[in-house]
Design an enzyme around this catalytic site. Structure first.
Site, PDB file in Angstrom:
ATOM      1  N   HIS A  86      -0.626  -0.894   4.736  1.00  0.00           N
ATOM      2  CA  HIS A  86      -0.036   0.029   3.753  1.00  0.00           C
ATOM      3  C   HIS A  86      -1.027   0.350   2.644  1.00  0.00           C
ATOM      4  O   HIS A  86      -1.857  -0.483   2.262  1.00  0.00           O
ATOM      5  CB  HIS A  86       1.278  -0.519   3.183  1.00  0.00           C
ATOM      6  CG  HIS A  86       1.175  -1.810   2.430  1.00  0.00           C
ATOM      7  ND1 HIS A  86       0.937  -1.867   1.078  1.00  0.00           N
ATOM      8  CD2 HIS A  86       1.305  -3.105   2.835  1.00  0.00           C
ATOM      9  CE1 HIS A  86       0.926  -3.130   0.674  1.00  0.00           C
ATOM     10  NE2 HIS A  86       1.129  -3.909   1.720  1.00  0.00           N
TER      11      HIS A  86
ATOM     12  N   ASP B 207      -0.231   1.434  -0.550  1.00  0.00           N
ATOM     13  CA  ASP B 207       0.186   1.214  -1.935  1.00  0.00           C
ATOM     14  C   ASP B 207      -0.073  -0.214  -2.376  1.00  0.00           C
ATOM     15  O   ASP B 207      -0.172  -1.131  -1.558  1.00  0.00           O
ATOM     16  CB  ASP B 207       1.665   1.567  -2.124  1.00  0.00           C
ATOM     17  CG  ASP B 207       2.602   0.670  -1.335  1.00  0.00           C
ATOM     18  OD1 ASP B 207       2.319   0.408  -0.146  1.00  0.00           O
ATOM     19  OD2 ASP B 207       3.628   0.230  -1.889  1.00  0.00           O
TER      20      ASP B 207
ATOM     21  N   ASP C  13      -3.994  -6.658  -1.104  1.00  0.00           N
ATOM     22  CA  ASP C  13      -2.696  -6.356  -0.500  1.00  0.00           C
ATOM     23  C   ASP C  13      -2.403  -4.879  -0.757  1.00  0.00           C
ATOM     24  O   ASP C  13      -1.913  -4.520  -1.801  1.00  0.00           O
ATOM     25  CB  ASP C  13      -1.635  -7.249  -1.138  1.00  0.00           C
ATOM     26  CG  ASP C  13      -0.229  -6.970  -0.638  1.00  0.00           C
ATOM     27  OD1 ASP C  13      -0.082  -6.309   0.407  1.00  0.00           O
ATOM     28  OD2 ASP C  13       0.730  -7.412  -1.302  1.00  0.00           O
TER      29      ASP C  13
ATOM     30  N   GLU D 167       5.198   0.536   0.803  1.00  0.00           N
ATOM     31  CA  GLU D 167       5.665  -0.727   1.380  1.00  0.00           C
ATOM     32  C   GLU D 167       6.176  -1.657   0.298  1.00  0.00           C
ATOM     33  O   GLU D 167       7.168  -2.365   0.492  1.00  0.00           O
ATOM     34  CB  GLU D 167       4.527  -1.392   2.162  1.00  0.00           C
ATOM     35  CG  GLU D 167       4.946  -2.621   2.974  1.00  0.00           C
ATOM     36  CD  GLU D 167       4.786  -3.946   2.242  1.00  0.00           C
ATOM     37  OE1 GLU D 167       5.165  -4.988   2.800  1.00  0.00           O
ATOM     38  OE2 GLU D 167       4.291  -3.954   1.083  1.00  0.00           O
ATOM     39  N   GLU D 168       5.514  -1.641  -0.847  1.00  0.00           N
ATOM     40  CA  GLU D 168       5.852  -2.577  -1.917  1.00  0.00           C
ATOM     41  C   GLU D 168       7.206  -2.279  -2.557  1.00  0.00           C
ATOM     42  O   GLU D 168       7.765  -3.137  -3.238  1.00  0.00           O
ATOM     43  CB  GLU D 168       4.761  -2.572  -2.995  1.00  0.00           C
ATOM     44  CG  GLU D 168       3.385  -3.010  -2.504  1.00  0.00           C
ATOM     45  CD  GLU D 168       3.305  -4.490  -2.176  1.00  0.00           C
ATOM     46  OE1 GLU D 168       4.333  -5.187  -2.318  1.00  0.00           O
ATOM     47  OE2 GLU D 168       2.226  -4.941  -1.779  1.00  0.00           O
TER      48      GLU D 168
ATOM     49  N   ASP E 222      -1.446  -7.595   7.058  1.00  0.00           N
ATOM     50  CA  ASP E 222      -0.905  -7.624   5.694  1.00  0.00           C
ATOM     51  C   ASP E 222      -0.590  -9.052   5.263  1.00  0.00           C
ATOM     52  O   ASP E 222       0.245  -9.275   4.402  1.00  0.00           O
ATOM     53  CB  ASP E 222       0.354  -6.744   5.643  1.00  0.00           C
ATOM     54  CG  ASP E 222       0.878  -6.505   4.235  1.00  0.00           C
ATOM     55  OD1 ASP E 222       0.094  -6.645   3.279  1.00  0.00           O
ATOM     56  OD2 ASP E 222       2.070  -6.186   4.089  1.00  0.00           O
TER      57      ASP E 222
ATOM     58  N   HIS F  40      -0.292  -9.499  -5.955  1.00  0.00           N
ATOM     59  CA  HIS F  40       0.581  -8.907  -6.983  1.00  0.00           C
ATOM     60  C   HIS F  40       0.245  -9.338  -8.404  1.00  0.00           C
ATOM     61  O   HIS F  40       1.074  -9.178  -9.298  1.00  0.00           O
ATOM     62  CB  HIS F  40       2.061  -9.211  -6.703  1.00  0.00           C
ATOM     63  CG  HIS F  40       2.577  -8.599  -5.447  1.00  0.00           C
ATOM     64  ND1 HIS F  40       3.926  -8.533  -5.158  1.00  0.00           N
ATOM     65  CD2 HIS F  40       1.944  -8.031  -4.390  1.00  0.00           C
ATOM     66  CE1 HIS F  40       4.090  -7.948  -3.979  1.00  0.00           C
ATOM     67  NE2 HIS F  40       2.893  -7.639  -3.495  1.00  0.00           N
TER      68      HIS F  40
END
Length: 408
Positions: free
Chosen positions: A78, A80, A140, A173-174, A196, A379
């Protein structure tokens, strides 16, 4: 593998944070910039059937270079990054030959410490790519993107035998929207792997069953001096609700296969309060029991309220444990594990204490376990990835393609 690092640094330079609560997909303009860049790069590499949908799903095919009935497989990442921490002006630090101890993140007080992150003890001598302490890194899942792109180049340059390789890069995705607009039929793969995951060797095919719980509490406000028998304090009701939720079944008290209730937000006044929980559990029966528990709590706390005051609870399932779909196709895991062993990596099958696009895709007819990227601490500003881990991920992707071609 210099190109691998170059790709990664290029991708993280773009701010692609997704945004929750936005109707449009992708939710941010920055994601489009990376998608268009990747589309251009895929076309330059000579891939075919390169398409970018109006919802921001980019797909392409590396055609088979050997004859025969070889199943088409896919690799997905992904574009994002998490809304939880800034992804603007990412300034990576490259720490070569890590010798242990704290790593200063930029010029402030932030450090990456093995005291807080003991995994660093296992990474001595490796090249670490960290943040400068002001933003997340974006490994990520831009590490996954760079690894897939590099694996495609390796397959081409070394003329390694393979069947059709489908790749896809998805948005949002997030914020849980990545797979909702994914056209499984157009992707046309028998199975796929999301790239991922985390540390080297991780292979994940189990994830939480997930639901969101939104609670609306309507009270009644009057002057506190004359409130007896009249005031219904919505905030007090919210506190009573949370007091009924098992305190030892929260995220900070659970690990492994243990599920939890998580109060993600609570706001309000005497007149009105709103609570948002998420519920997670690997076991479907326990998952359903947790939802029933929340309904029972709301009913108990709301019993006997004045008719104008009430508690309204809405539960919405988010995704389910992909294990039940993936285990129907054991060869998918067998190939991934064999690929890792062939690359001198011991597979580590572990549950995902979260969700993944692969979970939703598995229930859409595309079995899709998750491969490692070599990244850690996603994150947040302590996020980092190892170059050696990324190189291993490339090797595993290439080997999976090669092993699949041998199954014809």
């Amino acid at each position: 593998m210099d190109k691998l690092l170059e790709r990664f640094l290029n991708y993280v330079s773009l701010d692609t944070q997704s945004k929750a609560g936005v109707r449009q997909v992708p939710s941010t303009e920055g994601q489009w910039k990376l998608l268009h860049l990747l589309k251009e790069q895929l076309e330059e590499m000579g891939l075919i059937n390169v398409t970018l949908s109006e919802k921001g799903t980019l797909m392409a095919t590396l055609p088979a270079n050997v004859p025969g009935d070889i199943p088409a497989i896919g690799f997905i990442s992904h574009v994002d990054t998490s809304p939880d921490c800034s992804g603007k002006n990412v300034n990576p630090q490259i720490v070569e030959n890590y010798r242990g101890g704290d790593i200063a993140l930029g010029i402030g007080d932030e450090v990456l410490s093995p005291v807080m992150f003991p995994v660093l003890h296992q990474l001595l001598g490796q090249t670490l790519i960290t943040t400068d302490g002001k933003t997340l890194l974006g490994a990520d899942d831009k590490a996954g993107i760079a690894e897939i792109m590099t694996a495609l180049a390796v397959l081409q340059q070394k003329k390694i035998p393979h069947g059709d390789i489908r790749v896809a890069f998805t948005p949002d995705e997030e914020v849980g929207k990545g797979a909702k607009h994914f056209d499984v039929d157009a992707f046309d793969a028998r199975w796929a792997y999301t790239v991922d995951g985390g540390g080297v060797g991780e292979l994940e095919f189990e994830n939480f069953n997930a639901a969101s719980v939104n609670i609306k509490i309507v009270g009644n406000n009057v002057h506190p001096g004359t409130a007896k028998g009249v005031m219904v304090n919505a905030l007090s009701l919210a506190a009573r609700i949370h007091a009924e939720v098992p305190a030892d079944e929260s995220p900070e008290m659970t690990e492994g296969y243990e599920g939890f209730y998580h109060l993600a937000s609570m706001k309000g006044t005497v007149e009105r309060a709103d609570m948002h929980y998420i519920i997670r559990d690997f076991d479907r029966k326990q998952f359903e029991a947790r939802k029933r528990k929340m309904m029972e709590i709301a009913k108990k706390v709301g019993k006997g309220l004045h008719p104008d005051c009430y508690i309204e609870l809405v539960i919405e399932d988010s995704y389910y444990n992909m294990r039940e779909k993936v285990v129907e196709h054991p060869h998918i895991l067998d190939i991934a594990q064999q690929a890792m062993r062939d690359c001198d990596i011991e597979p580590e099958l572990k549950p995902i204490r979260g969700g993944t696009d692969g979970a939703q895709l598995s229930f859409m007819g595309l079995p899709c376990p998750n491969l490692f990227t070599g990244g850690y601490n996603y994150h947040g500003k302590h996020e980092f990835v190892t170059l050696e881990g990324m190189e291993k991920a490339v090797q595993v992707i290439v080997r999976i393609a090669e092993l699949t071609a041998q199954r014809k």
